[in-house]
Enzyme design. Structure first.
Site, PDB file in Angstrom:
ATOM      1  N   GLU A 261       0.868  -1.181   0.000  1.00 31.68           N
ATOM      2  CA  GLU A 261       0.000   0.000   0.000  1.00 31.68           C
ATOM      3  C   GLU A 261       0.896   1.220   0.000  1.00 31.68           C
ATOM      4  OE1 GLU A 261      -3.005   2.610   2.717  1.00 31.68           O
ATOM      5  OE2 GLU A 261      -2.914   0.464   3.168  1.00 31.68           O
ATOM      6  N   CYS A 295      -3.271   8.227   4.188  1.00 33.98           N
ATOM      7  CA  CYS A 295      -3.120   7.548   2.900  1.00 33.98           C
ATOM      8  C   CYS A 295      -4.267   7.895   1.956  1.00 33.98           C
ATOM      9  CB  CYS A 295      -3.062   6.038   3.110  1.00 33.98           C
ATOM     10  SG  CYS A 295      -1.709   5.478   4.139  1.00 33.98           S
TER      11      CYS A 295
END
Length: 492
Positions: A261, A295
């Site tokens: 990620e 994020c």
């Protein structure tokens, strides 16, 4: 500059459970044996920790292998209970966790405890769906045969967790990995060693067998050497794009799975039919919560021209209302960034955009705690921006947002997809059909309508392009952390 000695080969003969198989791995010996944690609150050293030695790493791998069959053969129901007890313990440490987050990364202490709620939601969901996600899968019956698919644990899972949501990001992998029968080694960001310590205490308090969950503070070189060793069976990494490439290169000679990620530049599109007040309120929060260090935080906004002026005016007014300052003050709702150099990176993005014609809308001096050269960077809103500017294409990971007017869906879609990243995107509209038509064309892992900056544990957390690859959470998160074995018996 750090002095690195030549690589040392360490050969560990592991226990009888492995049939005396020899595991060989390389450890780069780093002359630095300790690291310091500098708090963004006041720039002072918060704590100093020692790096794991080559012997520490060898012993961790050996402990993981020795407990492999014991943990894998522990009934699923019991594994769920033990992991659930660790979550219970973490929830009981809410105040301690909030203080650790505030001190180490600068999130306001009034907000930091909210991470415990998210941690609990994700963990409880993954525990609850484990029976179904890990159940044997039977195809259509075939006379004279017993046939099914069974999921088995991968082995030792290395979790490389980031600092920005230090409990949430780690728990995404830790809980399903352990419940599925894997063992976990957590290497947390060197900015948040207190978090790693709290995790370690939680699983010890829950009574997990020795070696099932372990924490290692490792140098960069030792971490990469460990990834390339025979002792690790899966790596879950959350971090930068270049960090993801480095992890991938380290594992290139091995056939193990990677969950990566990486970066994001998440867009929002406010359609002409949007509820303006709702869009403004949520997008201000989506852009600036955790000082923009999320994020899936909103990093660029496209607004239909008919709403643009009103949207910008309301967005700026709400932004000016933040209580920016010391995160240990209970009245603060926006704190510093994690470190001064991260804040300086965003300052430079802003300066470059202004030099290229952009306009800042938050006056200098409005936020008194803003201090160039420190981690304290006040929120900023820019207009007259375009995609020639780094601010609109390069991940900022800070409290800044660029807002552009668009003529309609076609232009908004083109701009949303004009990115190297694809984690989330949000559409603000009262027309669900229009949102779905756009969702089918947006290049991203998750599409929201009338919300943003949120992770639903029932859905897959994934991305496209340079955001990385792999899946966490949902039933698919278990699929990533297990391997399939086919059972094919002739019975007649």
């Amino acid at each position: 500059m750090k002095a690195i000695n030549p690589l040392v080969v360490i050969v560990a003969a592991l226990g009888a459970e492995l049939g005396c198989v020899f595991i060989v791995f390389l450890i780069g010996v780093d002359m630095s044996t300790t690291f310091s944690v500098v708090s963004p609150v006041d720039g002072q050293v918060l704590a100093e920790y020692g790096y794991a030695s080559g012997e520490d790493i060898r012993q961790a791998l050996e402990a993981s292998q020795q407990v492999a069959l014991t943990w894998q053969n522990t009934p699923l129901a019991q594994r769920k209970v033990l992991v659930g007890q660790a979550i219970d313990w973490l929830v009981s440490q809410r105040d301690r966790i909030a203080e650790a987050i505030a001190q180490q990364i600068g999130r306001p202490i009034a907000q930091a405890a909210g991470e415990v709620r998210g941690l609990e939601e994700r963990a409880r969901h993954m525990i609850a769906i484990a029976d179904e996600a890990l159940a044997d899968n039977y195809p259509a019956p075939k006379e004279g045969f017993t046939r099914f698919l069974r999921r088995e644990p991968l082995g030792t899972v290395l979790v490389l967790a980031p600092w920005n949501y230090p409990f949430l990001t780690a728990i995404n992998t830790i809980v399903p990995a352990l419940v599925a029968g894997n063992r976990v080694i957590l290497k947390h960001s060197s900015q948040v060693p207190l978090v790693a310590k709290i995790f370690d205490e939680a699983f010890k308090a829950a009574g997990l067998p020795n070696g099932v969950f372990q924490v290692l503070h490792m140098t960069h070189d030792d971490t990469l050497a460990l990834i390339g060793s025979e002792g690790i069976d899966f790596v879950a990494f959350t971090g930068s794009v270049e960090g993801g490439r480095t992890v991938q290169r380290a594992a290139a000679e091995r056939f193990i799975g990677l969950g990566l990620e990486l970066g994001g530049k998440d867009p929002a599109y406010v359609r002409a039919d949007a509820d303006l007040n709702n869009a403004v309120e949520n997008l201000v929060d989506g852009a600036f919560f955790n000082s923009g260090q999320s994020c899936c935080g909103v990093e660029r906004i496209y607004v239909h021209a008919s709403l643009y002026d009103d949207f910008v005016a309301q967005f700026v007014e709400l932004t000016k209302g933040y209580r920016f300052g010391n995160p240990m003050d209970a009245n603060t709702n926006l704190g510093p960034m994690v470190r001064a150099r991260a804040a300086d990176f965003v300052r430079q993005q802003i300066a470059d955009a202004v030099a290229a014609g952009a306009k800042t809308l938050i006056p200098a001096g409005h936020f008194t705690h803003d201090a160039p050269g420190t981690a304290y960077l006040a929120p900023q809103v820019l207009v007259d921006v375009d995609h020639r500017m780094r601010l609109m294409t390069e991940e900022s990971f800070g409290p800044v947002i660029g807002i552009m007017p668009v003529s309609g869906d076609e232009e908004a879609l083109r701009l949303m997809n004009d990115s190297d990243f694809g984690l989330t995107a949000s559409i603000w509209t009262t027309d669900a059909d229009a949102a779905m038509a756009l969702a089918d064309q947006i290049e991203t892992g998750t599409v929201f309508m009338n919300r943003c900056d949120y992770l639903d544990p029932a859905l897959a957390w994934t991305g496209v392009k340079d955001t990385g690859r792999g899946v966490s959470l949902s039933a698919l998160g278990y699929a990533q952390l297990t391997r399939v074995k086919s059972i094919h018996f002739r019975t007649a």
